[in-house]
Design a protein around this motif. Structure first.
Motif, PDB file in Angstrom:
ATOM      1  N   LYS A  93      37.349  38.531  46.832  1.00 25.44           N
ATOM      2  CA  LYS A  93      35.941  38.208  47.007  1.00 25.44           C
ATOM      3  C   LYS A  93      35.412  37.752  45.653  1.00 25.44           C
ATOM      4  O   LYS A  93      35.754  38.364  44.623  1.00 25.44           O
ATOM      5  CB  LYS A  93      35.189  39.463  47.468  1.00 25.44           C
ATOM      6  N   ILE A 108      32.485  37.543  42.974  1.00 28.46           N
ATOM      7  CA  ILE A 108      31.163  38.078  42.643  1.00 28.46           C
ATOM      8  C   ILE A 108      30.629  37.305  41.442  1.00 28.46           C
ATOM      9  O   ILE A 108      31.381  37.013  40.507  1.00 28.46           O
ATOM     10  CB  ILE A 108      31.204  39.594  42.325  1.00 28.46           C
ATOM     11  N   CYS A 158      29.496  31.818  44.265  1.00 30.76           N
ATOM     12  CA  CYS A 158      30.445  32.580  45.094  1.00 30.76           C
ATOM     13  C   CYS A 158      31.068  31.693  46.173  1.00 30.76           C
ATOM     14  O   CYS A 158      32.272  31.670  46.384  1.00 30.76           O
ATOM     15  CB  CYS A 158      29.762  33.758  45.769  1.00 30.76           C
ATOM     16  N   TYR A 185      38.598  41.426  43.015  1.00 30.59           N
ATOM     17  CA  TYR A 185      37.398  40.603  42.856  1.00 30.59           C
ATOM     18  C   TYR A 185      37.669  39.514  41.834  1.00 30.59           C
ATOM     19  O   TYR A 185      38.355  39.752  40.843  1.00 30.59           O
ATOM     20  CB  TYR A 185      36.220  41.448  42.347  1.00 30.59           C
ATOM     21  N   GLY A 243      35.489  37.602  39.246  1.00 28.99           N
ATOM     22  CA  GLY A 243      34.146  37.678  38.681  1.00 28.99           C
ATOM     23  C   GLY A 243      33.793  36.419  37.920  1.00 28.99           C
ATOM     24  O   GLY A 243      34.620  35.872  37.188  1.00 28.99           O
TER      25      GLY A 243
END
Ligand code: ATP
Ligand code: MG
Length: 389
Positions: free
Chosen positions: A108, A110, A126, A150, A152
């Protein structure tokens, strides 16, 4: 594109005027932990960045920082220009490294946009970055709830920072922000753990160890030095004071009631530890005692030991079971050393029937049978100091 360590710290400690003090202490601790690497440590809006770590040492340096108290987590990261293509290239490089050898993984993105002039909003970053990565790495899929990792993207004033890994730190507060204490360290399991817990609260640690050569061996002494070194890998520099204790112990054994030798010995240890503590600026004593663990750790015995000194005595393990202490020793990496079979001076002269509920008046009277003052002075004069880091 430049490798950098991105350090997050716990916001909870950062209220009000103490914040710059806390941040400066943390930055100093980071520099010390990474010596002799020529790092440049800077802070910006709730983050600390460490530049100058050689690319091949990034992982090792990040692992070192996970032991520095005051750090919530650390990410090996890349600092790039705030150009979208650069940011994408950086993210791809980190993700490739992160998923090397994996058949599939979920992720994911972020994003944090601290520089509001940057044209894309966080949610756009994102979305677009996620799409680019999905296209570049067929083995990836998005999982917004429980991703394997994640990615980032932090857009800051000067540069953008990218990361694809986060290592959990030790928490706590930077050592040195909460005073200085003297740990009584034996070769056992408990006292290094006690020292670790107090250091985690930001307290600088010095340590004192009593040995009774030739009743305790050179190996036992080496073991304590090794344990202190393990503690110092968290607590930063630790000065270890080695106190020759044979004369005092033999005298107690010869002149005082046998059943009280352990309690008396502990009182004398505390008195000498307090003297050394005061001389080096430590404001409290720390021991590894836990209530009821052995005869000398009943409430009565602890009361009698406390009576020997004026400084506060911290016993962070007081409510712990042995098993909990062992778990902590394993986690901090001291357990294997602690269980090496070398004798401690406490165990050499154990009476067969120790008092478990000593009365303060009785013990004071027994202690007064001997004038220990010159022996205490001599022990302090013969104390040796070793600085460990
Ligand atoms: P440890 O596992 O830390 O040795 P313990 O359960 O064996 O603790 P004791 O031997 O009664 O308990 O010691 C209690 C505490 O007294 C220790 O945790 C330590 O703080 C201190 N202590 C014991 N022996 C020494 C020593 N030789 N030098 C310095 N401190 C000591
Ligand atoms: Mg012990």
């Amino acid at each position: 594109m430049e490798p950098v360590l991105l350090v997050r710290y716990a916001e909870i400690h950062l209220k009000g005027l103490n914040r710059p003090y806390f941040e400066r202490s943390l930055m100093k601790r980071i520099s010390l932990a990474l010596r002799p690497m020529p790092v440049k440590v800077v802070r910006e809006q709730g983050r600390v960045f460490v530049f100058g770590v050689p690319a091949e040492s990034m992982n090792e340096a990040a692992d070192k920082l996970t032991r520095v108290f005051g750090i919530h987590s650390v990410s090996p990261a890349l600092a790039v220009e705030k150009e979208w293509d650069e940011m994408v290239a950086g993210a791809k490089e980190l993700v490739a490294r992160r998923i090397e050898g994996l058949a599939s993984a979920s992720f994911k993105v972020i994003a944090r946009r601290a520089d509001k002039r940057f044209s894309m909003r966080s949610q756009d970053i994102c979305r677009v970055m996620g799409g680019v990565l999905l296209e570049a790495f067929p083995q990836l899929r998005v999982d917004v709830h429980t991703p394997d990792f994640y990615v980032g993207v932090e857009v800051r004033q000067e540069q953008a920072f990218l990361f694809a890994e986060e290592k959990l730190g030790a928490g706590g507060m930077p050592v040195g922000t909460n005073g200085h204490a003297m740990l009584l360290i034996s070769g056992g399991i408990d006292s290094p753990v006690a020292g670790h817990m107090i250091a985690k609260r930001g307290v600088q640690i010095s340590a004192v160890h009593f040995y009774s050569y030739p009743y305790t061996s050179e190996r036992a002494r080496e073991k304590v030095i090794d344990l202190t070194r393990i503690l110092a890998s968290y607590a930063g520099n630790v000065s270890l004071y080695l106190v020759p204790f044979t004369d005092i112990q033999l005298t107690i054994y010869e002149k005082c009631p046998k059943s009280e030798t352990t309690v008396l010995m502990r009182r004398l240890m505390m008195q000498i530890a307090e003297r050394i503590a005061v001389s080096c600026g430590a404001q409290a004593l720390v021991t590894g005692e836990s209530i009821g663990q052995v005869a000398s750790q009943t409430i009565e015995s602890l009361t009698v030991t406390n009576d020997a000194v004026n400084l506060p005595v911290f016993r962070p393990l007081i409510g712990f079971d042995k098993e909990e202490i062992v778990d902590r020793a394993k986690a901090m990496g001291s357990y294997e050393t602690s269980i090496l079979p070398f004798e401690d001076c406490c165990t050499v002269f154990v009476p067969q029937h120790p008092v478990t509920r000593p009365k303060l008046d009785d013990i004071r009277r027994s202690e007064a049978l001997v004038d220990f003052s010159e022996m205490i002075e001599q022990a302090i004069r013969d104390t040796e100091r070793i600085d460990l880091e």
